[in-house]
Each structure stands twice: as structure tokens, then as C-alpha cells.
Scaffold this active site. Structure first.
Site, PDB file in Angstrom:
ATOM      1  N   ASP A 158       0.831  -1.200   0.000  1.00 38.44           N
ATOM      2  CA  ASP A 158       0.000   0.000   0.000  1.00 38.44           C
ATOM      3  C   ASP A 158       0.871   1.258   0.000  1.00 38.44           C
ATOM      4  OD1 ASP A 158      -1.821   2.000   0.481  1.00 38.44           O
ATOM      5  OD2 ASP A 158      -2.663   1.126   2.302  1.00 38.44           O
ATOM      6  N   HIS A 185       0.005  -0.359  -4.833  1.00 38.74           N
ATOM      7  CA  HIS A 185      -1.192   0.380  -5.252  1.00 38.74           C
ATOM      8  C   HIS A 185      -1.155   1.821  -4.763  1.00 38.74           C
ATOM      9  CE1 HIS A 185      -3.412   0.386  -1.379  1.00 38.74           C
ATOM     10  NE2 HIS A 185      -3.083  -0.880  -1.233  1.00 38.74           N
ATOM     11  N   CYS A 196      -8.642   6.659   5.479  1.00 37.57           N
ATOM     12  CA  CYS A 196      -9.053   5.291   5.186  1.00 37.57           C
ATOM     13  C   CYS A 196     -10.265   5.339   4.259  1.00 37.57           C
ATOM     14  CB  CYS A 196      -9.399   4.565   6.483  1.00 37.57           C
ATOM     15  SG  CYS A 196     -10.265   3.007   6.265  1.00 37.57           S
ATOM     16  N   HIS A 198     -12.876   3.892   4.289  1.00 38.10           N
ATOM     17  CA  HIS A 198     -14.155   3.738   4.962  1.00 38.10           C
ATOM     18  C   HIS A 198     -14.365   4.806   6.035  1.00 38.10           C
ATOM     19  CE1 HIS A 198     -13.196  -0.322   3.311  1.00 38.10           C
ATOM     20  NE2 HIS A 198     -14.349  -0.055   2.750  1.00 38.10           N
ATOM     21  N   ARG A 233      -6.133   2.569  -7.403  1.00 40.09           N
ATOM     22  CA  ARG A 233      -7.329   2.531  -6.569  1.00 40.09           C
ATOM     23  C   ARG A 233      -8.063   3.873  -6.675  1.00 40.09           C
ATOM     24  NH1 ARG A 233      -7.462   2.086   0.090  1.00 40.09           N
ATOM     25  NH2 ARG A 233      -8.795   3.898   0.375  1.00 40.09           N
ATOM     26  N   SER A 320     -13.330  -6.084   2.903  1.00 40.09           N
ATOM     27  CA  SER A 320     -12.903  -5.299   4.056  1.00 40.09           C
ATOM     28  C   SER A 320     -13.485  -5.766   5.384  1.00 40.09           C
ATOM     29  CB  SER A 320     -13.284  -3.836   3.833  1.00 40.09           C
ATOM     30  OG  SER A 320     -12.992  -3.061   4.974  1.00 40.09           O
ATOM     31  N   SER A 322     -14.087  -3.680   7.554  1.00 39.76           N
ATOM     32  CA  SER A 322     -14.987  -2.581   7.904  1.00 39.76           C
ATOM     33  C   SER A 322     -16.438  -2.921   7.583  1.00 39.76           C
ATOM     34  CB  SER A 322     -14.588  -1.303   7.163  1.00 39.76           C
ATOM     35  OG  SER A 322     -13.335  -0.829   7.602  1.00 39.76           O
TER      36      SER A 322
END
Length: 478
Positions: A158, A185, A196, A198, A233, A320, A322
């Protein structure tokens, strides 16, 4: 070598690199808005080999071409990565969220808002690859074959929003390659306000700026001589702010309103995400649309739109933590979720924060059991380890061997010509008590120890425990 010979050699190297980009199937569908001459000029006079990054990228590309899909879990330590490979997973995800929470160079616990030092994820990649290398050395020295023939599972890492502009993205990609990442990514959020996927308050950069960061990442990989995969992304599905309306592709989603900070308000949603995915596709190997809930129909809508223009473009999906999976989907849908995604072209599927949640829950279960039942609880954990060792090759129960004590005994014996008297494993507690052990409870003589909760019914508990195991303390499988 004469000046003429150097010029001819340089021209040949350019031709070879340009031919590679044009004819190797690895680069089908990838656009580079720069030339082979640009790459060779920026590379320097020698090309340094980055073996782990190259082998990882080649391995990941092969898996993506030959497997229905590649699934991965986020690892927050090197030991977690070793367990994932031992258990049979073929790739490892290295999450920026997890780095922020518990694996960053600042030694802080942070939310996922790019608060940690920019080289933290490369350093975690380096630590993971070091742990995999030690596992490889231990097994190779013992004459054993690694799971799936290699310990070096490719790392998908990431880079968040690049921690700055295009030059920051260029340098960060180089750091990832030096650390042995196979795929990196980049997301299209404003790095200084990164959140984040989310969380609320996400701010997008113009599409053109996000494209430039993807180009920067690809250029860095080419300069480093590694076929590292680039994943793009987009957070446009749930973002509602934009730094600038300079890019005409973004204007159709602008509402005309401005915020007190000067940001442009936009309409987020799947159409906005599709528009950005289409813009990024020529410059990326995989496209990832960050979503706010698990939805097969929304995933199909995104995939169909991308594949209508780029039919071979691979996609990625964040399964996820989340999401409240059982609240959103029934058991049947959950069971078929990943195979369904694979049929849509989502070739890489991952649980970003698996390491964080597994680490915390397993320690909480043990600590609570230990508080209530003392060594009985720890012995149950140990029995589970013995069982997993026999059944599936789990190795960490023999912790001295696992970290390489026997390997370094071999090193010492080679140095001493076989005369060393200070080797560590001979006469060790582990050798005397753990050698040749079998599970203490075998299914045919009673319940499998691996299936027992750390807390539960036991006739010899030193303290009273409420009857019946709590659901949260039951094993996750079997």
C-alpha cells in the site's frame, strides 16, 4: 570501449527495451507516455538487480494469469506472513492501515490518515521478506521443501496517495521495490488529507494528477528494472470533495458548491468511480474500486463498465473488515462471494486488516482465559499448536527452531569445522520436551485439541468458570 561503441550499445539497449514493451504479453494493455531512452537516461550507468521484487512480480503475474483468483490476508508482522504461507496462501497483502495502527517507524498507534513516516510500508515489506527468508533458510538447511515450492510469496503493498506529489510517488515506488514488493497500489486521494477508504472527509485529486502518479510509479519500476505491478485505486465511490475542477473529466460530477477550505463538492458514487477507473486503466495492471459495503451487483456494474472498453484489464476487490458481512449478506452469498467476483474479473481479492484483527482477538482470548483459568488456558493453546503441527505442518510451537536456532547451529559448526561445543539446540528444553510430540488429545480418543476453546469446560480447572464456552472463545474453524 570507444565512444562509437558506447553509442551503438546504448542504441541497442533502447531498441531491446522498446521491443520488450511492445511484444511481451506482460505489457499488453499498458501505456507508457515516455520512451525507452528516458528510462535508460534516468537509470544511471549500471542497473542494480532487485531479486525479490523481480521474482515476486513474476510470480504474482503468473498466478494472476493461471489461477481463478488470488486471495490474500493483510500481515502486520513477519511471523504472520510466514504462517500465511505455511497455511497455503500464495500472496501477502501489506496494508498501510495496519502500518499506521501498529507497525510504523514512529512507533505510534495512528489512524489511517498518512500520519506515519513515508518509508514505513517499505520497511514492513523488508521485515516480512526477511522473515520469509529465514523460514526458507531453516527449511532448506533441513532438506525440506517450502509450501507451494517457495516461501517467497509476492507482496502487494500500500503506497496510499503517494505521500506527496509525483516525485514522492516515484521515490516511494523505488523504496517498495528495494524492499521486495511485487505490486504497489496508489489511490486518488489528496495525500495531505488522506483517509481510510471507509472514513468520511475524503478529498480527491484531479483525474490527471492521479494518472501522473501512476505514470511515476511505472517509470520508477522501469528505471529500477523490475516488472513490478501497478494497481490503481479510486475512492470516488464514497468521496464528495475535489481539490480542483481543472480536469474536464471531473466536471460532470461537480455540484458547483465550494467548501470553506476551497474544495469543490462532487457527487460520489459508482459512476464517478467508473469514470476514474477508465481513466486509470491504460496506466495500471489492476484497478481497485474502494466500496462502502459488499455488493455483488455494484461490483458487476463496475467490472462490466471497465471491461466494455478494456476487456482484459484485471480488477481487485477489498473484502474489508470494515463491512459487517453477516449483517449485509446471508451465509450463501458470503460463501460464493469471492468465486462470483472472480468470474467478473476480480483477480486479486484481499482482507486488508486480517493481521490486526487476528492478532488482537487471539491475544484477548488467551489473556482472558489466562486470567480466569491460569495455566489450564495456556495449555489448551499449546495443545492446539501440537495438533496443528501434526495435521498441517504448523511450526511455531517449536519456537527455538522456528526463529533459526538450529540454522545458526549449522553456521557455527561450519565455521568451527564441526568442533563447536556451544551449539544451542543440543540439550535444549525444546529438544528434550518437544521432539516427536503428537497431539495430546487425538480425535479417536476424545475431542481434537485443535477444536477446543481456550476457555471452556474442564474437570480440573483451578478456578470456577461460568458453564459453557463463550461464543467469542470458540475456535474459528473445524
Amino acid at each position: 570501449m570507444s565512444a562509437e561503441e558506447k553509442t551503438a550499445q546504448y542504441a541497442l539497449a533502447q531498441d531491446c527495451l522498446a521491443h520488450e514493451w511492445k511484444n511481451n504479453p506482460r505489457w499488453r494493455g499498458v501505456e507508457r507516455p515516455y520512451t525507452a531512452e528516458d528510462v535508460l537516461r534516468l537509470r544511471g550507468s549500471i542497473q542494480i538487480e532487485h531479486t525479490l521484487a523481480r521474482l515476486g512480480a513474476e510470480r504474482l503475474w503468473e498466478l494472476l494469469q493461471t489461477e481463478p483468483y488470488v486471495n490474500a490476508l493483510g500481515a502486520v508482522t513477519g511471523n504472520q506472513a510466514v504462517q500465511q504461507v505455511q497455511a497455503g496462501l500464495k500472496a501477502i497483502y501489506v496494508s498501510g492501515w495496519q502500518v499506521a495502527a501498529d507497525a510504523n517507524n514512529a512507533g505510534q498507534m495512528y489512524p489511517d490518515q498518512s500520519l506515519y513516516p513515508a518509508d514505513s510500508v517499505p520497511n514492513l515489506c523488508r521485515r516480512i521478506n526477511s522473515a520469509l527468508q529465514r523460514a526458507d533458510q531453516v527449511h532448506h538447511a533441513e532438506g525440506k521443501v517450502a509450501p507451494s515450492q517457495t516461501w517467497f510469496a509476492p507482496l502487494v503493498a500500500d503506497a496510499e496517495a503517494g505521500f506527496g506529489g509525483t516525485l514522492n510517488a516515484f521515490e516511494l515506488m523505488k523504496g517498495m521495490i528495494e524492499a521486495g514488493a511485487a505490486c504497489v497500489h496508489f489511490e486518488d486521494q489528496l495525500s495531505s488529507a488522506k483517509k481510510c477508504g471507509h472514513l468520511g472527509g475524503k478529498v480527491l485529486v484531479p483525474t490527471s494528477e492521479a494518472v501522473q502518479k501512476l505514470v511515476a510509479a511505472r517509470l520508477a519500476a522501469d528505471v529500477m528494472g523490475a516488472p513490478t505491478l501497478v494497481m490503481a485505486r479510486t475512492d470516488a465511490d464514497s468521496a464528495h470533495l475535489l481539490t480542483s475542477d481543472i480536469d474536464a473529466r471531473d466536471r460532470e460530477f461537480c455540484t458547483g458548491e465550494r467548501t470553506p477550505e476551497g474544495f469543490f463538492r462532487i457527487q460520489g458514487g459508482i459512476q464517478s468511480a467508473i469514470a476514474r477507473g477508465l481513466a486509470y486503466a491504460p496506466y495500471a495492471d489492476l484497478i481497485w474500486c474502494e466500496t462502502s459495503h459488499p455488493d455483488l451487483e455494484e461490483a458487476r456494474q463496475f467490472a462490466d463498465a471497465i471491461h466494455a472498453k478494456y476487456p482484459e484489464k484485471m480488477l481487485a476487490y477489498n473484502c474489508s473488515p470494515s463491512f459487517n458481512w453477516r449483517k449485509k449478506l446471508d451465509e450463501e452469498t458470503i460463501a460464493r462471494f469471492q468465486p462470483e467476483l472472480a468470474r467478473m474479473g476480480y483477480k486479486f481479492q484481499f482482507v486488508t486488516l486480517a493481521g490486526f484483527h487476528a492478532l488482537n482477538l487471539s491475544m484477548f482470548e488467551l489473556a482472558r482465559g489466562y486470567k480466569l483459568a491460569g495455566m489450564t488456558a495456556y495449555c489448551r493453546l499449546q495443545e492446539k499448536e501440537f495438533s496443528r503441527e501434526t495435521q498441517y505442518g504448523y511450526g511455531a510451537v517449536k519456537h527455538q527452531r522456528f526463529v533459526g536456532t538450529g540454522y545458526f547451529d549449522q553456521v557455527q559448526q561450519v565455521i568451527s569445522g564441526g568442533l563447536a561445543s556451544t551449539t544451542a539446540m543440543a540439550g535444549s528444553t525444546e529438544t528434550e520436551q518437544f521432539g516427536g510430540l503428537k497431539p495430546l488429545l487425538h480425535p479417536q480418543h476424545g475431542p481434537d485439541a485443535a477444536c477446543q476453546p481456550i476457555l471452556g469446560d474442564c474437570p480440573h480447572l483451578p478456578v470456577q468458570i461460568e458453564p459453557g464456552p463463550e461464543e467469542m472463545l470458540l475456535p474459528s474453524g473445524d
